[in-house]
Design a protein around this motif. Sequence first.
Motif, PDB file in Angstrom:
ATOM      1  N   PHE A  55       0.869  -1.183   0.000  1.00  0.00           N
ATOM      2  CA  PHE A  55       0.000   0.000   0.000  1.00  0.00           C
ATOM      3  C   PHE A  55       0.897   1.221   0.000  1.00  0.00           C
ATOM      4  N   GLY A 131      -1.416  -3.742   4.101  1.00  0.00           N
ATOM      5  CA  GLY A 131      -1.767  -2.985   2.907  1.00  0.00           C
ATOM      6  C   GLY A 131      -2.903  -2.022   3.168  1.00  0.00           C
ATOM      7  N   GLY A 134      -6.226  -0.601   6.560  1.00  0.00           N
ATOM      8  CA  GLY A 134      -6.612   0.592   7.304  1.00  0.00           C
ATOM      9  C   GLY A 134      -7.780   1.337   6.672  1.00  0.00           C
ATOM     10  N   TYR A 401      13.311   7.670   7.961  1.00  0.00           N
ATOM     11  CA  TYR A 401      11.855   7.566   8.123  1.00  0.00           C
ATOM     12  C   TYR A 401      11.480   6.423   9.068  1.00  0.00           C
ATOM     13  N   THR A 402      12.284   5.360   9.041  1.00  0.00           N
ATOM     14  CA  THR A 402      11.973   4.213   9.904  1.00  0.00           C
ATOM     15  C   THR A 402      12.053   4.593  11.382  1.00  0.00           C
ATOM     16  N   THR A 403      12.822   5.626  11.693  1.00  0.00           N
ATOM     17  CA  THR A 403      12.916   6.087  13.077  1.00  0.00           C
ATOM     18  C   THR A 403      11.823   7.105  13.366  1.00  0.00           C
ATOM     19  N   ALA A 405       8.858   7.325  11.791  1.00  0.00           N
ATOM     20  CA  ALA A 405       7.517   6.751  11.659  1.00  0.00           C
ATOM     21  C   ALA A 405       6.887   6.345  12.996  1.00  0.00           C
ATOM     22  N   PRO A 406       7.597   5.608  13.867  1.00  0.00           N
ATOM     23  CA  PRO A 406       6.937   5.219  15.118  1.00  0.00           C
ATOM     24  C   PRO A 406       6.586   6.413  15.995  1.00  0.00           C
ATOM     25  N   ASN A 409       3.017   8.509  15.722  1.00  0.00           N
ATOM     26  CA  ASN A 409       1.812   8.156  16.461  1.00  0.00           C
ATOM     27  C   ASN A 409       2.093   7.914  17.938  1.00  0.00           C
ATOM     28  N   ARG A 422       2.220  14.523   2.299  1.00  0.00           N
ATOM     29  CA  ARG A 422       1.037  13.686   2.410  1.00  0.00           C
ATOM     30  C   ARG A 422       0.645  13.298   0.989  1.00  0.00           C
ATOM     31  N   PHE A 435      -8.608  12.433   7.862  1.00  0.00           N
ATOM     32  CA  PHE A 435      -7.607  11.443   8.244  1.00  0.00           C
ATOM     33  C   PHE A 435      -6.497  12.070   9.089  1.00  0.00           C
ATOM     34  N   ASP A 443      -3.207   8.875  17.378  1.00  0.00           N
ATOM     35  CA  ASP A 443      -2.387   7.659  17.417  1.00  0.00           C
ATOM     36  C   ASP A 443      -2.534   6.801  16.169  1.00  0.00           C
ATOM     37  N   ALA A 444      -3.255   7.281  15.181  1.00  0.00           N
ATOM     38  CA  ALA A 444      -3.365   6.518  13.929  1.00  0.00           C
ATOM     39  C   ALA A 444      -2.913   7.397  12.774  1.00  0.00           C
TER      40      ALA A 444
END
Lengths: 525, 333
Positions: A55, A131, A134, A401-403, A405-406, A409, A422, A435, A443-444
């Motif tokens: 996705f 994917g 959500g 981004y992997t750091t 991203a968490p 939220n 976006r 959204f 948190d989403a």
Amino acid sequence: MTGKFPPLTINRRAALAGLSATGLVGMHSPAFAARQKFVTANNNPYDLLDPHQLFDIGRIAVRLNMYDALTRWVDNPPRLENWLIEKVTISPDGKVYTFVIKQNVKFHDGTVMTSADVVYSMERILALKKGAYGLFKDVIEPGTTKALDPRTVQFTLTKPFAVFMAVLSELWVVNSALVKKNEKNGDWGADWLSKSEAGSGGYALRRYDPAIGFQTARFEGHFAGWGKNPIDDAEFRGVLETATRVLGVMKGEFNTTDGYLPAEQMARMKENPNIKTWEAESIRTFYFIINHWKAPLNDVNMRKAVCYAFDYDGFNNKILSGTVVRNNGIIPNPMWGAPKDLQGYTYDLDKAKYHLSQVKNVRPLQIGAMAGYPQSEQAAQMLQAGCAKIGLEVKIVSEPYTTIAPKLNDRERAHDLIPLWRSAYFADPHNWTGFLFNSSNFDAGNASYYKNPRVDELCNKALIITDQDQRRVMYEEVSRILVEDAAGIFINNTKFHGAFTKNVKSIRFCPIGDAQDVRWIEMQG
Amino acid sequence: MRILVLALRRIAWMPPTLLGLIAIVFTISRIIPADPARVIAGENASPAQVEALRQKFGLDLPLMQQFMRYLRDIVNGDLGISLYSQRPVVEDLLGRLAATFELAIAAMCLAIMIGVPLGVVSALHRNRWLDQVIRLATMAGLAMAAFWLAILLQLFFSMTLGVTPVQGRIDGWGPDQITGFYTIDALINGDGETFGKALRYLILPTATLAIPAAATIVRFTRAGVLNALSSNFVFYQTAMGLPRRTIIWKYILRSAFIGTLTQIGLVFGNLLAGAVVIETVFSWPGLGLFAYNSILQSDYNAIMAFTLFTGSVFIVVNLLIDIAQTLLDPRTR
């Protein structure tokens, strides 16, 4: 390209079945020496082929070219087409959608698509929880989608959802019989489909190597038919290094690459006589997330101070050389629901100082910039420079981004400000407003932790009614409130700068898919 | 017999060495503040969806428990499932193995073919202009950043001269797989055209990898030859009237090559590590590209597997080098 094709590897059986059903096996003969081949160099690796586990826009070529969905986005501004649907009926309460799918839609192995395939695909998404899950999780319960007859499928939603038709563009229909045959230990065929395909799309998989990419051949029997001069073979390669992708297109090893290259690389492409470029305003806004949860950014004056401290013109026109368009709000300019008369913030240090003076307990702010994304890092530096001029200390932390991203939220760990894009997964204002800013989405998706009861009310209402004109009014009001509340620092809307080799005659750009839908591309010679 | 004892002793050291390697990499990969479950789930995912993924991959367990679980799986030959591709990591690694080995072996051969003769020549012309030029060139070779050199070569050979491809391993999908080495497979299939193509695609990445490796070999060969030149046995052989060429290429080189051989083992390890950059720039579908991508995506299992694999290769190559050294140098037996 010669007429000699290496033999199939991973998906030998399925592909052979499909190819023989469609007459494609004949392409091993020398008569196919002149087939039109189109090669795309993608900035993401194609490490997975399962349409229900993917996705992202980076690997959207997998879904767009090998699969079909009930609806499909085309053109710019994006227009939703009933793709597999022949007829649609919506119950008065907006909760029951009944679709009749088109006749004689065939999968690549020759099997006719039925409503059971649509049901299986929806259940698969809900079961895998990956994917596009959500998009559907809040409105569809597992087991509630029914096949009324071989061509009629019925979805019963738990509540009215105005964007249901829009998000159905991510319900990619798989050949249920083929996937079921390859299920192992109740995995819904996830292992098998990660490296094979079971679609009905315009192109059928011929070879796949996760280290390289995938190669497809045109599916002559596609239900939508073909234009006069379609591409016969489409190859998609993952090439991570930007300079290599650019050189590859310049040398003609690829026909195109991603359309959001850095300005200096785009300038190189434009100067090259072997390349033609297409420019189009996309629907991908660049903005700073402001974390409203923590003081002092929970104070509107503090937020307005940072909004006035950003040099919009300097960033958009000097740093990015005008390759983007100023976007005053969060909804992209070309999208309905974006007010045409919306007044955004300007670079005004006097106003910034005034608003800062109204804030008690000012503390240094922290920007979490995305490492490896020059625009994100440059925007952070620009804001830092502007804030320094009004006496506000700003620290930049560059993280992958992997750091980041968490933290998006996690309201306590989140950075104060994060410059990012976006993208459009479906072309509806809800993608950018409800959204991102509805407080029910804390948190989403609502990483700003912004809360305004009026915005919540409008966003919720706009999801229940289906009349676009009524919804437009609501989203325009939401847009204005978000600017007035300085909910984020809204900077620009991205332009797509497609670079193609000279022999590419025409494309049909849609921001959802970024011109990776090969069925609309034509080549000459 | 001594060689067998040596080999067994080295092999016995492999498990604790690998255990140490696993422990270090495992700890580093888990303490960095990245959340692969969040990234896999995507930005539209709910917390429950992220949590479900975290549980599925065992990322919610205490660190020690995760480590013990990982060790148990390794013993059973299971390196885990890639968090991204959802395939067994072993499958992804094996699919890329041949590409990297073909590149590394080609680069190693090229480096030796350039490095050893140049090292000898440099030593024999010690402090003369030829020696100075070679030393300068080796310093440049060692100092140049691999990605910069790669881009320079691409610009010159591919874009200006147009003699090599910019990227990739071959046009299209390569020959029928037998060994996985495109050049060898093309030869086995009797396909001269594909062999030629595969060679053209090999040139630039091989050269980029080989240049720093060759520079290292030149320096060690030069030092070895200089050392040998001043030894008593050379003095004796010269006094005996042996031809200079025989002394150099038969006795001096053999003596000097023992030291170089150790370096070749280390250089091979560096080539595998260097492949991460080179394969990314040239889009070479090997282990290096796989590692780079896995790091970007915080794919723990893939990163661990790559490290474990290259560590094992490094240990095995050095074991072979030790054995070769023992065979070459009777003093070590």
